[in-house]
Design a protein around this motif. Sequence first.
Motif, PDB file in Angstrom:
ATOM      1  N   THR A 150       0.833  -1.200   0.000  1.00  0.00           N
ATOM      2  CA  THR A 150       0.000   0.000   0.000  1.00  0.00           C
ATOM      3  C   THR A 150       0.869   1.251   0.000  1.00  0.00           C
ATOM      4  O   THR A 150       1.796   1.373   0.801  1.00  0.00           O
ATOM      5  CB  THR A 150      -0.921   0.014   1.235  1.00  0.00           C
ATOM      6  OG1 THR A 150      -1.744  -1.159   1.215  1.00  0.00           O
ATOM      7  CG2 THR A 150      -1.823   1.244   1.232  1.00  0.00           C
ATOM      8  N   LEU A 151       0.547   2.176  -0.895  1.00  0.00           N
ATOM      9  CA  LEU A 151       1.283   3.434  -0.981  1.00  0.00           C
ATOM     10  C   LEU A 151       0.670   4.468  -0.049  1.00  0.00           C
ATOM     11  O   LEU A 151      -0.545   4.509   0.153  1.00  0.00           O
ATOM     12  CB  LEU A 151       1.256   3.990  -2.402  1.00  0.00           C
ATOM     13  CG  LEU A 151       1.854   3.158  -3.519  1.00  0.00           C
ATOM     14  CD1 LEU A 151       1.952   3.999  -4.785  1.00  0.00           C
ATOM     15  CD2 LEU A 151       3.212   2.617  -3.143  1.00  0.00           C
ATOM     16  N   SER A 152       1.502   5.336   0.492  1.00  0.00           N
ATOM     17  CA  SER A 152       1.035   6.471   1.285  1.00  0.00           C
ATOM     18  C   SER A 152       1.143   7.719   0.418  1.00  0.00           C
ATOM     19  O   SER A 152       2.228   8.263   0.205  1.00  0.00           O
ATOM     20  CB  SER A 152       1.901   6.626   2.545  1.00  0.00           C
ATOM     21  OG  SER A 152       1.528   7.785   3.256  1.00  0.00           O
ATOM     22  N   LEU A 153       0.001   8.150  -0.130  1.00  0.00           N
ATOM     23  CA  LEU A 153      -0.019   9.302  -1.027  1.00  0.00           C
ATOM     24  C   LEU A 153      -0.696  10.489  -0.365  1.00  0.00           C
ATOM     25  O   LEU A 153      -1.633  10.323   0.423  1.00  0.00           O
ATOM     26  CB  LEU A 153      -0.769   8.972  -2.324  1.00  0.00           C
ATOM     27  CG  LEU A 153      -0.252   7.816  -3.177  1.00  0.00           C
ATOM     28  CD1 LEU A 153      -1.078   7.718  -4.466  1.00  0.00           C
ATOM     29  CD2 LEU A 153       1.215   7.971  -3.511  1.00  0.00           C
ATOM     30  N   THR A 154      -0.257  11.679  -0.706  1.00  0.00           N
ATOM     31  CA  THR A 154      -0.980  12.875  -0.289  1.00  0.00           C
ATOM     32  C   THR A 154      -2.235  13.008  -1.144  1.00  0.00           C
ATOM     33  O   THR A 154      -2.392  12.328  -2.167  1.00  0.00           O
ATOM     34  CB  THR A 154      -0.119  14.136  -0.456  1.00  0.00           C
ATOM     35  OG1 THR A 154       0.049  14.394  -1.864  1.00  0.00           O
ATOM     36  CG2 THR A 154       1.240  13.985   0.204  1.00  0.00           C
ATOM     37  N   GLY A 155      -3.107  13.901  -0.754  1.00  0.00           N
ATOM     38  CA  GLY A 155      -4.323  14.125  -1.535  1.00  0.00           C
ATOM     39  C   GLY A 155      -4.020  14.560  -2.954  1.00  0.00           C
ATOM     40  O   GLY A 155      -4.669  14.135  -3.918  1.00  0.00           O
ATOM     41  N   ARG A 156      -3.020  15.442  -3.122  1.00  0.00           N
ATOM     42  CA  ARG A 156      -2.641  15.913  -4.458  1.00  0.00           C
ATOM     43  C   ARG A 156      -2.070  14.774  -5.297  1.00  0.00           C
ATOM     44  O   ARG A 156      -2.402  14.622  -6.476  1.00  0.00           O
ATOM     45  CB  ARG A 156      -1.595  17.014  -4.354  1.00  0.00           C
ATOM     46  CG  ARG A 156      -1.993  18.235  -3.556  1.00  0.00           C
ATOM     47  CD  ARG A 156      -3.045  19.067  -4.236  1.00  0.00           C
ATOM     48  NE  ARG A 156      -3.126  20.378  -3.615  1.00  0.00           N
ATOM     49  CZ  ARG A 156      -4.137  21.212  -3.751  1.00  0.00           C
ATOM     50  NH1 ARG A 156      -5.172  20.865  -4.464  1.00  0.00           N
ATOM     51  NH2 ARG A 156      -4.138  22.397  -3.162  1.00  0.00           N
ATOM     52  N   GLU A 157      -1.189  13.977  -4.688  1.00  0.00           N
ATOM     53  CA  GLU A 157      -0.578  12.867  -5.419  1.00  0.00           C
ATOM     54  C   GLU A 157      -1.638  11.865  -5.855  1.00  0.00           C
ATOM     55  O   GLU A 157      -1.610  11.356  -6.983  1.00  0.00           O
ATOM     56  CB  GLU A 157       0.474  12.187  -4.547  1.00  0.00           C
ATOM     57  CG  GLU A 157       1.702  13.041  -4.288  1.00  0.00           C
ATOM     58  CD  GLU A 157       2.534  12.577  -3.100  1.00  0.00           C
ATOM     59  OE1 GLU A 157       3.529  13.242  -2.788  1.00  0.00           O
ATOM     60  OE2 GLU A 157       2.170  11.548  -2.476  1.00  0.00           O
ATOM     61  N   TYR A 158      -2.587  11.591  -4.973  1.00  0.00           N
ATOM     62  CA  TYR A 158      -3.680  10.676  -5.296  1.00  0.00           C
ATOM     63  C   TYR A 158      -4.496  11.215  -6.476  1.00  0.00           C
ATOM     64  O   TYR A 158      -4.834  10.478  -7.409  1.00  0.00           O
ATOM     65  CB  TYR A 158      -4.568  10.500  -4.071  1.00  0.00           C
ATOM     66  CG  TYR A 158      -5.792   9.640  -4.286  1.00  0.00           C
ATOM     67  CD1 TYR A 158      -5.701   8.253  -4.307  1.00  0.00           C
ATOM     68  CD2 TYR A 158      -7.044  10.219  -4.454  1.00  0.00           C
ATOM     69  CE1 TYR A 158      -6.825   7.461  -4.500  1.00  0.00           C
ATOM     70  CE2 TYR A 158      -8.171   9.439  -4.642  1.00  0.00           C
ATOM     71  CZ  TYR A 158      -8.060   8.058  -4.669  1.00  0.00           C
ATOM     72  OH  TYR A 158      -9.181   7.290  -4.865  1.00  0.00           O
ATOM     73  N   ALA A 159      -4.780  12.511  -6.452  1.00  0.00           N
ATOM     74  CA  ALA A 159      -5.577  13.116  -7.521  1.00  0.00           C
ATOM     75  C   ALA A 159      -4.827  13.094  -8.849  1.00  0.00           C
ATOM     76  O   ALA A 159      -5.417  12.836  -9.907  1.00  0.00           O
ATOM     77  CB  ALA A 159      -5.942  14.546  -7.138  1.00  0.00           C
ATOM     78  N   ILE A 160      -3.527  13.364  -8.824  1.00  0.00           N
ATOM     79  CA  ILE A 160      -2.733  13.328 -10.049  1.00  0.00           C
ATOM     80  C   ILE A 160      -2.688  11.906 -10.601  1.00  0.00           C
ATOM     81  O   ILE A 160      -2.836  11.689 -11.814  1.00  0.00           O
ATOM     82  CB  ILE A 160      -1.307  13.859  -9.790  1.00  0.00           C
ATOM     83  CG1 ILE A 160      -1.346  15.358  -9.464  1.00  0.00           C
ATOM     84  CG2 ILE A 160      -0.409  13.621 -11.014  1.00  0.00           C
ATOM     85  CD1 ILE A 160      -0.034  15.922  -8.976  1.00  0.00           C
ATOM     86  N   LEU A 161      -2.507  10.928  -9.702  1.00  0.00           N
ATOM     87  CA  LEU A 161      -2.482   9.532 -10.146  1.00  0.00           C
ATOM     88  C   LEU A 161      -3.803   9.154 -10.806  1.00  0.00           C
ATOM     89  O   LEU A 161      -3.816   8.515 -11.871  1.00  0.00           O
ATOM     90  CB  LEU A 161      -2.194   8.611  -8.955  1.00  0.00           C
ATOM     91  CG  LEU A 161      -2.220   7.109  -9.262  1.00  0.00           C
ATOM     92  CD1 LEU A 161      -1.168   6.745 -10.297  1.00  0.00           C
ATOM     93  CD2 LEU A 161      -2.020   6.297  -7.980  1.00  0.00           C
ATOM     94  N   LEU A 162      -4.929   9.531 -10.201  1.00  0.00           N
ATOM     95  CA  LEU A 162      -6.229   9.206 -10.806  1.00  0.00           C
ATOM     96  C   LEU A 162      -6.395   9.877 -12.159  1.00  0.00           C
ATOM     97  O   LEU A 162      -6.955   9.289 -13.094  1.00  0.00           O
ATOM     98  CB  LEU A 162      -7.362   9.649  -9.873  1.00  0.00           C
ATOM     99  CG  LEU A 162      -7.708   8.729  -8.709  1.00  0.00           C
ATOM    100  CD1 LEU A 162      -8.992   9.195  -8.045  1.00  0.00           C
ATOM    101  CD2 LEU A 162      -7.859   7.283  -9.146  1.00  0.00           C
TER     102      LEU A 162
END
Length: 223
Positions: A150-162
């Motif tokens: 499981t990755l620990s992403l920030t909200g911004r990183e999660y949004a960019i990935l999506l």
Amino acid sequence: MAEILIIEDDVAIHSLIKETLDLHGYNTISAYSGTEGKMLIAQNNVDLVLLDLMLPGMNGKEFLQEIRSYSTIPVIVITAINDQNWIVELLTNGADDYITKPFNVKELLARISIQLRHASKFSVGNSAEIQYKDIRVNLDTREVIINDQTLSLTGREYAILLLFLENPQKVFSRANIYESVWNEPFFDNNKTINMHISNLRSKLNLANTAYIKTVWGIGFKFD
């Protein structure tokens, strides 16, 4: 209405934030230390955290690092420090946004609205999952898994990935990414985008593929 956790040990500032949010229809939960904030997150369905840094016991930076080990909940840091290197470190360690003291309550409300709007953009009513090669994303829990880790992403990183996962092979300029994720006009802020892309690339290193490609002179694509 959204549930917002306020973690601030200055009683006057805490009261100002709480009264403002209550007046604008938000549900608020109060904590005066990082340890108390961590406990309240475990007990409540919190949609966003307003986090002071200078806290007794577990300070704001420690709280942020720990919460990012298991959650992508939006966190806006409220700080009296206005040093760019410090701010970059905060964003790198998981903050989604920040506002400096003394602050304008209208600006605070605007930043809260942006974060909540962005978080709700990816919420779904039914269980759903995106899978692309080694990457799996649970859209309900916002959990990102690569090769069973499981990755620990920030909200911004999660949004960019999506954004990338929903548009594989599409080339995004820095302006495209910024305006899609931040929901604000792009003002040639290459440093911000480059930092988040660099952090996301590092975290995706668990995969056997270098997913994010640089398209020189244009931007980035997911391949």
